[in-house]
Design a protein around this motif. Structure first.
Motif, PDB file in Angstrom:
ATOM      1  N   SER A   1      82.211  37.133  33.554  1.00  0.00           N
ATOM      2  CA  SER A   1      82.491  37.986  32.393  1.00  0.00           C
ATOM      3  C   SER A   1      83.300  37.206  31.358  1.00  0.00           C
ATOM      4  CB  SER A   1      83.290  39.220  32.804  1.00  0.00           C
ATOM      5  OG  SER A   1      82.614  39.897  33.824  1.00  0.00           O
ATOM      6  N   VAL A   2      84.230  36.347  31.851  1.00  0.00           N
ATOM      7  CA  VAL A   2      85.026  35.537  30.927  1.00  0.00           C
ATOM      8  C   VAL A   2      84.105  34.653  30.099  1.00  0.00           C
ATOM      9  CG1 VAL A   2      86.755  33.696  30.760  1.00  0.00           C
ATOM     10  CG2 VAL A   2      87.071  35.555  32.405  1.00  0.00           C
ATOM     11  N   ASP A   3      83.142  34.021  30.749  1.00  0.00           N
ATOM     12  CA  ASP A   3      82.248  33.120  30.029  1.00  0.00           C
ATOM     13  C   ASP A   3      81.440  33.863  28.971  1.00  0.00           C
ATOM     14  OD1 ASP A   3      83.163  30.975  31.389  1.00  0.00           O
ATOM     15  OD2 ASP A   3      81.262  30.395  32.304  1.00  0.00           O
ATOM     16  N   GLU A   4      80.938  35.024  29.332  1.00  0.00           N
ATOM     17  CA  GLU A   4      80.170  35.795  28.354  1.00  0.00           C
ATOM     18  C   GLU A   4      81.077  36.191  27.186  1.00  0.00           C
ATOM     19  OE1 GLU A   4      78.180  39.249  29.884  1.00  0.00           O
ATOM     20  OE2 GLU A   4      77.404  39.803  27.904  1.00  0.00           O
ATOM     21  N   ALA A   5      82.313  36.570  27.531  1.00  0.00           N
ATOM     22  CA  ALA A   5      83.231  37.055  26.489  1.00  0.00           C
ATOM     23  C   ALA A   5      83.678  35.937  25.552  1.00  0.00           C
ATOM     24  CB  ALA A   5      84.438  37.714  27.151  1.00  0.00           C
ATOM     25  N   VAL A   6      84.082  34.781  26.096  1.00  0.00           N
ATOM     26  CA  VAL A   6      84.653  33.749  25.215  1.00  0.00           C
ATOM     27  C   VAL A   6      83.607  33.079  24.329  1.00  0.00           C
ATOM     28  CG1 VAL A   6      86.694  33.196  26.575  1.00  0.00           C
ATOM     29  CG2 VAL A   6      84.597  31.914  26.966  1.00  0.00           C
TER      30      VAL A   6
ATOM     31  N   VAL B   1      78.072  27.258  37.607  1.00  0.00           N
ATOM     32  CA  VAL B   1      79.512  27.024  37.768  1.00  0.00           C
ATOM     33  C   VAL B   1      80.218  27.576  36.525  1.00  0.00           C
ATOM     34  CG1 VAL B   1      81.310  25.289  38.123  1.00  0.00           C
ATOM     35  CG2 VAL B   1      79.081  24.990  39.186  1.00  0.00           C
ATOM     36  N   PHE B   2      80.580  28.851  36.584  1.00  0.00           N
ATOM     37  CA  PHE B   2      81.175  29.502  35.418  1.00  0.00           C
ATOM     38  C   PHE B   2      82.481  28.809  35.044  1.00  0.00           C
ATOM     39  CE2 PHE B   2      78.480  32.610  37.513  1.00  0.00           C
ATOM     40  CZ  PHE B   2      77.641  32.920  36.454  1.00  0.00           C
TER      41      PHE B   2
ATOM     42  N   GLY C   1      78.512  25.910  19.980  1.00  0.00           N
ATOM     43  CA  GLY C   1      78.895  24.967  21.028  1.00  0.00           C
ATOM     44  C   GLY C   1      79.470  25.721  22.213  1.00  0.00           C
ATOM     45  N   PHE C   2      79.812  24.986  23.261  1.00  0.00           N
ATOM     46  CA  PHE C   2      80.635  25.504  24.364  1.00  0.00           C
ATOM     47  C   PHE C   2      79.857  26.352  25.371  1.00  0.00           C
ATOM     48  CE2 PHE C   2      84.538  28.396  25.364  1.00  0.00           C
ATOM     49  CZ  PHE C   2      84.949  27.578  26.394  1.00  0.00           C
ATOM     50  N   ASN C   3      78.809  27.070  24.929  1.00  0.00           N
ATOM     51  CA  ASN C   3      78.195  27.999  25.886  1.00  0.00           C
ATOM     52  C   ASN C   3      76.729  27.710  26.143  1.00  0.00           C
ATOM     53  OD1 ASN C   3      76.654  29.859  23.893  1.00  0.00           O
ATOM     54  ND2 ASN C   3      78.739  29.704  23.089  1.00  0.00           N
ATOM     55  N   GLY C   4      76.316  28.127  27.325  1.00  0.00           N
ATOM     56  CA  GLY C   4      74.930  28.019  27.738  1.00  0.00           C
ATOM     57  C   GLY C   4      74.620  29.220  28.607  1.00  0.00           C
ATOM     58  N   ALA C   5      73.536  29.124  29.361  1.00  0.00           N
ATOM     59  CA  ALA C   5      73.212  30.207  30.291  1.00  0.00           C
ATOM     60  C   ALA C   5      72.465  29.632  31.475  1.00  0.00           C
ATOM     61  CB  ALA C   5      72.370  31.275  29.601  1.00  0.00           C
TER      62      ALA C   5
ATOM     63  N   LEU D   1      69.473  29.694  34.423  1.00  0.00           N
ATOM     64  CA  LEU D   1      68.028  29.915  34.258  1.00  0.00           C
ATOM     65  C   LEU D   1      67.708  31.399  34.166  1.00  0.00           C
ATOM     66  CD1 LEU D   1      65.757  27.606  36.427  1.00  0.00           C
ATOM     67  CD2 LEU D   1      65.659  28.052  33.963  1.00  0.00           C
ATOM     68  N   ASP D   2      68.448  32.223  34.915  1.00  0.00           N
ATOM     69  CA  ASP D   2      68.175  33.654  34.854  1.00  0.00           C
ATOM     70  C   ASP D   2      69.023  34.360  33.788  1.00  0.00           C
ATOM     71  OD1 ASP D   2      70.497  33.327  36.232  1.00  0.00           O
ATOM     72  OD2 ASP D   2      69.967  34.597  37.940  1.00  0.00           O
ATOM     73  N   GLY D   3      69.549  33.566  32.841  1.00  0.00           N
ATOM     74  CA  GLY D   3      70.123  34.166  31.638  1.00  0.00           C
ATOM     75  C   GLY D   3      71.578  34.606  31.713  1.00  0.00           C
ATOM     76  N   ARG D   4      72.325  34.217  32.759  1.00  0.00           N
ATOM     77  CA  ARG D   4      73.739  34.598  32.794  1.00  0.00           C
ATOM     78  C   ARG D   4      74.562  33.602  31.970  1.00  0.00           C
ATOM     79  NH1 ARG D   4      74.864  34.415  38.905  1.00  0.00           N
ATOM     80  NH2 ARG D   4      73.155  32.924  38.776  1.00  0.00           N
ATOM     81  N   PRO D   5      75.357  34.085  31.012  1.00  0.00           N
ATOM     82  CA  PRO D   5      76.115  33.171  30.151  1.00  0.00           C
ATOM     83  C   PRO D   5      77.130  32.326  30.918  1.00  0.00           C
ATOM     84  CG  PRO D   5      76.057  35.372  29.210  1.00  0.00           C
ATOM     85  CD  PRO D   5      75.512  35.484  30.606  1.00  0.00           C
ATOM     86  N   THR D   6      77.227  31.056  30.529  1.00  0.00           N
ATOM     87  CA  THR D   6      78.195  30.132  31.141  1.00  0.00           C
ATOM     88  C   THR D   6      78.920  29.386  30.025  1.00  0.00           C
ATOM     89  OG1 THR D   6      76.455  28.441  31.189  1.00  0.00           O
ATOM     90  CG2 THR D   6      76.817  29.680  33.222  1.00  0.00           C
ATOM     91  N   THR D   7      80.001  28.677  30.377  1.00  0.00           N
ATOM     92  CA  THR D   7      80.612  27.758  29.416  1.00  0.00           C
ATOM     93  C   THR D   7      80.764  26.379  30.049  1.00  0.00           C
ATOM     94  OG1 THR D   7      82.846  28.408  30.048  1.00  0.00           O
ATOM     95  CG2 THR D   7      81.881  29.546  28.148  1.00  0.00           C
ATOM     96  N   LEU D   8      80.922  25.375  29.173  1.00  0.00           N
ATOM     97  CA  LEU D   8      80.881  23.980  29.620  1.00  0.00           C
ATOM     98  C   LEU D   8      82.264  23.372  29.814  1.00  0.00           C
ATOM     99  CD1 LEU D   8      78.113  22.913  27.079  1.00  0.00           C
ATOM    100  CD2 LEU D   8      77.786  23.284  29.527  1.00  0.00           C
TER     101      LEU D   8
END
Ligand code: ADP
Ligand code: ASP
Ligand code: MG
Length: 463
Positions: A114-119, A155-156, A188-192, A194-201
């Motif tokens: 949730s943090v990754d999606e939020a930030v 790896v969130f 920048g900073f974010n990706g997802a 393969l199944d679309g869950r947001p992540t950050t780098l």
């Protein structure tokens, strides 16, 4: 090209960044990657911490500050219908953030995903502002979410890219835009996953986003715009006499970044090295000077020490057998396994030959997980006194002297230690890899600035 937080830090800065982007776009197909406005990621994270701690007033205060900051910037950049349109986009992003923050508040918990999606909101806000402003200047810019292009593992908080899948997405989304002369402004900073869950780098990860995209798009160059004139021989905040390096190798830049030179995210160069895509580190506050070029090999060749860097958010952990019946090698192997299970990076590692004790340096942020895994691994040995309690020293910092070809400078290490000790700073541990690229020195934290300046002077890095 990528613009960092300070380069996106105000309406005035966004105007300059937009002008640099437009100039590049008029000459060649260009992709822009943006960071959140300076301090915004910190504010978003702080808001989530307030939410987790049940502090509703603190959360509301930060939501207001975030809203005001972006609303004011939007008002300074845009007018009329375009302003209201962009403001609607900003409102929508902040609404999504506040929905997640309220979820965190209700749960009293901050799940990493949730943090990754939020930030990701920080970069989405700045990309909307930048794209809106470029459009107002007649540039066909469009904001693109990094999570629609960059595919990562799960790896969130510190995700790694999956390059083949990212290439597929970039070819489907960005290449057609470039072919139609549009200018993508990617968060920048974010990706997802393969199944679309947001992540950050990872913090400072927009540099990495930009290099991932440069790599999968086979860019001819990557330009990283920051607030310093390039890569300097030391952090100019610590060493006023630091000098801009005209060229550095990938390996030198990667070592500097890895050892704390904030000017580049440590993982930035990896996706580019194989393809030899050159990187320019440039100053958006001073675009008339060329900056530093990062290349496979420099014109001057390996010249020895080039830069010194330091890190203070580190911990020195010692593992010390109390009994000779333990195999030191086995203890070391199990410790390294524990470090790997904790997903921690070892910044330096040293060991003595007879007592079989050894110590390693890690980032403070990784300490809790490391201690947990070490105590789990050695629970029996610790309980029966075969191992001394694991010792942690937080009052330390790391200095790293970096440069290709240091092996060709006999006596260099001796000169460095003398220079440090003349400042009455004690050396606690030394780590010199066989790569001849970096000499790492652990000293007391309060001696770090003096030691950095002394090394800079002794090695003549400012000349
Ligand atoms: P951005 O927000 O653009 O990503 P950062 O703040 O992450 O910029 O990185 C730039 C900062 O890195 C500079 O302001 C400088 O203080 C710091 N820095 C540390 N070491 C170095 C170095 N060797 N050369 C240049 N800058 C350095
Ligand atoms: N905004 C993110 C951070 O502050 C990423 C970046 O700026 O590179 O860490
Ligand atoms: Mg940065």
């Amino acid at each position: 090209m990528k613009f960092g937080g300070t380069s996106m830090g105000s309406a005035e800065r966004i105007r300059s960044a937009a002008a640099l982007s437009e100039e590049a776009w008029r000459q060649r197909p260009t992709v822009v990657v943006v960071s959140a406005m300076a301090k915004v990621t910190d504010m978003l994270l702080e808001a989530l911490r307030h939410a987790e701690g049940g502090d509703e007033a603190g959360l509301e205060r930060l939501l207001r500050q975030l809203d005001e900051k972006h609303r004011q910037c939007c008002a300074e950049l845009l007018e009329g219908a375009r302003r209201s349109e962009t403001q609607r986009v900003l409102d929508g992003i902040l609404e999504e953030f506040s929905r997640i923050a309220r979820g965190v508040f209700m749960l009293g918990e901050r799940p990493p995903r949730s943090v990754d999606e939020a930030v990701a909101a920080g970069e989405r806000l700045s990309a909307a502002l930048m794209a809106g402003f470029l459009q107002s200047r007649g540039v066909q810019a469009e904001a693109v979410n990094g999570w629609d292009v960059i595919v990562t593992d799960a790896v969130f908080g510190n995700a790694s890219p999956l390059l083949p899948q990212t290439r597929e997405k970039a070819c489907a989304l960005l290449v057609p835009a470039l072919e139609q002369r549009r200018l993508p402004v990617v968060t920048g900073f974010n990706g997802a996953t393969l199944d679309g869950r947001p992540t950050t780098l990872g913090r400072g990860g927009s540099d990495f986003s930009a290099s991932i995209l440069a790599s999968v798009l086979d860019a001819s160059e990557l330009w990283i715009w920051s607030d310093v004139d390039g890569i300097l021989s030391a952090d100019p905040r610590l060493v006023p006499g630091a000098r801009v390096l005209e060229e550095v190798t990938y390996r030198e830049a990667a070592e500097l970044a890895y050892n704390g030179a904030k000017v580049l995210h440590p993982r930035t160069l990896a996706p580019l090295m194989e393809k030899g895509i050159p990187v320019w580190s440039r100053n958006s506050f001073n675009p008339s000077i060329p900056g530093t070029k990062i290349v496979p090999e420099t014109k001057d060749g390996p010249v020895g020490p080039r830069a010194v860097t330091s890190m203070t958010n580190v911990a020195l952990v010692s593992v010390d057998p109390a009994s000779a019946v333990l195999s030191g090698t086995r203890i070391m192997a199990r410790s390294l396994e524990a470090l790997s299970a904790a997903n921690a990076e070892v910044l330096a590692l040293t060991s003595s030959s007879y007592r079989q004790n050894f110590c390693f340096l890690i980032r403070t942020a990784e300490l809790p997980a490391v201690i947990e895994k070490l105590e789990e691994t050695f629970s029996l040995e610790l309980a029966h006194g075969y191992l001394h309690p694991i010792d942690v020293d937080l009052d330390v910092g790391l200095i790293a002297i970096v440069g290709e070809g240091m092996r060709g400078h006999p006596g260099l290490a001796g000169r460095i230690f003398t220079a440090i000790s003349q400042q009455m700073v004690n050396v606690i541990a030394i780590a010199q890899g066989s790569s001849e690229l970096t000499i790492g020195i652990v000293v007391r934290k309060d001696g770090i600035e003096k030691a950095v300046r002394a090394v800079h002077e002794e090695c003549g890095l400012g000349r």
